[in-house]
Scaffold this motif. Structure first.
Motif, mmCIF file in Angstrom:
data_model
loop_
_atom_site.group_PDB
_atom_site.id
_atom_site.type_symbol
_atom_site.label_atom_id
_atom_site.label_comp_id
_atom_site.label_asym_id
_atom_site.label_seq_id
_atom_site.Cartn_x
_atom_site.Cartn_y
_atom_site.Cartn_z
ATOM 1 N N LEU A 90 29.814 42.083 35.629
ATOM 2 C CA LEU A 90 31.609 42.210 35.575
ATOM 3 C C LEU A 90 31.823 42.014 34.355
ATOM 4 C CD1 LEU A 90 31.065 41.772 39.755
ATOM 5 C CD2 LEU A 90 32.427 43.849 38.694
ATOM 6 N N PRO A 91 32.957 42.643 33.736
ATOM 7 C CA PRO A 91 33.371 41.942 33.022
ATOM 8 C C PRO A 91 34.202 40.484 33.175
ATOM 9 C CG PRO A 91 34.032 44.012 32.435
ATOM 10 C CD PRO A 91 33.496 43.545 33.980
ATOM 11 N N GLN A 92 35.119 40.177 34.016
ATOM 12 C CA GLN A 92 35.751 38.885 34.518
ATOM 13 C C GLN A 92 34.294 38.121 34.808
ATOM 14 O OE1 GLN A 92 39.546 38.963 36.761
ATOM 15 N NE2 GLN A 92 39.004 40.866 37.047
ATOM 16 N N ALA A 93 33.472 38.496 35.161
ATOM 17 C CA ALA A 93 31.918 37.023 35.679
ATOM 18 C C ALA A 93 31.952 36.743 34.148
ATOM 19 C CB ALA A 93 31.392 38.324 36.172
ATOM 20 N N GLN A 94 31.769 37.577 32.861
ATOM 21 C CA GLN A 94 31.104 36.748 31.701
ATOM 22 C C GLN A 94 32.238 36.067 31.109
ATOM 23 O OE1 GLN A 94 30.872 40.976 30.281
ATOM 24 N NE2 GLN A 94 29.246 40.485 29.324
ATOM 25 N N GLU A 95 33.369 36.163 31.569
ATOM 26 C CA GLU A 95 34.532 35.455 31.585
ATOM 27 C C GLU A 95 35.301 34.023 31.865
ATOM 28 O OE1 GLU A 95 38.552 37.331 32.623
ATOM 29 O OE2 GLU A 95 37.586 39.689 30.673
ATOM 30 N N LEU A 96 34.234 34.031 33.129
ATOM 31 C CA LEU A 96 33.807 32.835 34.477
ATOM 32 C C LEU A 96 33.117 31.993 33.147
ATOM 33 C CD1 LEU A 96 34.803 31.034 36.402
ATOM 34 C CD2 LEU A 96 33.374 33.030 37.823
ATOM 35 N N GLY A 210 39.260 26.440 54.297
ATOM 36 C CA GLY A 210 40.426 25.593 52.734
ATOM 37 C C GLY A 210 38.984 26.115 51.141
ATOM 38 N N TRP A 211 37.673 26.861 51.690
ATOM 39 C CA TRP A 211 37.609 27.024 50.293
ATOM 40 C C TRP A 211 38.379 28.072 49.737
ATOM 41 C CZ3 TRP A 211 31.741 27.645 51.968
ATOM 42 C CH2 TRP A 211 31.495 26.850 52.915
ATOM 43 N N THR A 212 38.218 27.796 47.892
ATOM 44 C CA THR A 212 39.257 28.542 46.855
ATOM 45 C C THR A 212 38.228 30.272 47.410
ATOM 46 O OG1 THR A 212 39.160 26.967 45.788
ATOM 47 C CG2 THR A 212 39.591 29.473 44.748
ATOM 48 N N VAL A 213 39.156 31.180 47.730
ATOM 49 C CA VAL A 213 38.830 32.869 47.385
ATOM 50 C C VAL A 213 38.729 33.672 46.702
ATOM 51 C CG1 VAL A 213 38.245 35.061 48.240
ATOM 52 C CG2 VAL A 213 38.173 32.715 50.261
ATOM 53 N N ILE A 214 38.073 33.963 45.713
ATOM 54 C CA ILE A 214 38.956 35.153 44.706
ATOM 55 C C ILE A 214 37.890 35.959 44.056
ATOM 56 C CG2 ILE A 214 39.069 32.719 42.727
ATOM 57 C CD1 ILE A 214 36.286 33.281 41.465
ATOM 58 N N SER A 215 38.117 36.966 43.152
ATOM 59 C CA SER A 215 38.070 38.434 43.286
ATOM 60 C C SER A 215 37.433 38.526 41.229
ATOM 61 C CB SER A 215 38.913 39.119 43.294
ATOM 62 O OG SER A 215 37.962 40.459 43.121
ATOM 63 N N LEU A 216 36.753 38.515 41.494
ATOM 64 C CA LEU A 216 36.218 39.354 39.357
ATOM 65 C C LEU A 216 35.781 40.625 39.228
ATOM 66 C CD1 LEU A 216 32.638 36.526 39.433
ATOM 67 C CD2 LEU A 216 35.210 36.332 39.273
ATOM 68 N N ARG A 217 36.281 41.245 40.883
ATOM 69 C CA ARG A 217 36.516 42.962 40.100
ATOM 70 C C ARG A 217 37.817 42.976 40.950
ATOM 71 N NH1 ARG A 217 31.456 45.031 43.855
ATOM 72 N NH2 ARG A 217 30.686 43.075 44.042
ATOM 73 N N GLU A 218 38.421 42.613 40.841
ATOM 74 C CA GLU A 218 40.194 42.501 41.087
ATOM 75 C C GLU A 218 40.732 43.192 39.472
ATOM 76 O OE1 GLU A 218 42.659 40.863 43.418
ATOM 77 O OE2 GLU A 218 41.498 41.685 44.978
ATOM 78 N N LYS A 219 41.315 44.372 39.196
ATOM 79 C CA LYS A 219 41.952 44.293 37.257
ATOM 80 C C LYS A 219 42.813 43.406 37.312
ATOM 81 C CE LYS A 219 40.551 49.368 36.581
ATOM 82 N NZ LYS A 219 40.696 50.285 36.299
#
Length: 221
Positions: A90-96, A210-219
């Motif tokens: 995932l490109p956003q995973a690489q960015e993370l 109350g944990w953070t929830v994110i997506s690495l797949r959404e454009k």
């Protein structure tokens, strides 16, 4: 120095490397396609449901490593990485990962998938530290057995604590990114638990706590 920990399958990857390895072997004719695919799918469903017996699964998966030479296995793995893994990074995973590196954090991948599969994936992602389930090797060949504690569910906590002791590190400032409810035991150990494109059970648990929830797949725009 902070420690950023990442699950691999369905977190940094848009798929499951264990399951895809099984699919690849079927496609190569390395296993009985009908029986292997059916069993592989059954174990994957058990993993998703949280009912997987990790030792039964490893006996199934690691048997193939015992049956073939290391040279043949490595040839298959090279092809598998190109065909199955690179396309789902995932490109956003690489960015993370890059974001944590830029902040001077140490990066660690922790995965239930065995090191034969995941070692090269961690290298592709540029992550030096990896905790994975360890297939036993004797005399230059895999035995089909697991060495030590599999890094699955509570086993991830056990393995991480041992690694931290070896590295003289703590979880003082730490992140753990995962998609799976199977990783709740480890998510509860870190200072910043983050659910990534979580399954239903993890999503509910994360929002309740109350944990953070994110997506690495959404454009992103």
């Amino acid at each position: 120095m902070g420690l950023a920990i990442f699950d691999l399958d369905n977190t940094l990857l848009a798929g499951d490397s264990d399951y895809l390895w099984g699919q690849f072997l079927v496609e190569q004719g390395a296993v009985n396609s009908e029986d292997y695919e059916r069993t592989n799918q059954a174990f994957y469903r058990q993993y998703q449901e949280g009912t997987l017996n990790i030792y039964e699964f490893l006996a199934f998966q690691l048997a193939l490593l015992e049956q073939h030479s290391l040279r043949q296995l490595e040839n298959w793995r090279s092809q598998y990485l190109e065909e199955k893994i690179r396309p789902i990074i995932l490109p956003q995973a690489q960015e993370l990962l890059a974001s944590h590196r830029s902040q001077g954090h140490r990066l660690l991948i922790i995965t239930a998938t065995n090191r034969f599969i995941t070692g090269p994936i961690a290298e592709i992602l540029g992550v030096d530290d990896l905790i994975a389930t360890e297939p036993e090797i004797r005399g230059g060949r895999y035995t089909g057995q697991v060495s030590g504690v599999p890094s699955y569910r509570e086993g991830k906590v056990t393995r991480l604590k041992a690694w931290l002791k070896e590295q003289a590190l703590t979880l003082g400032t730490s992140w753990f990114y995962s998609d799976s409810h199977n990783d709740i035991p480890l998510l509860e150990q870190v200072t910043h638990p983050i659910a990534v494109d979580p399954d239903e059970m993890l999503n509910a648990h994360a929002r309740t706590n109350g944990w953070t929830v994110i997506s690495l797949r959404e454009k992103t725009s």
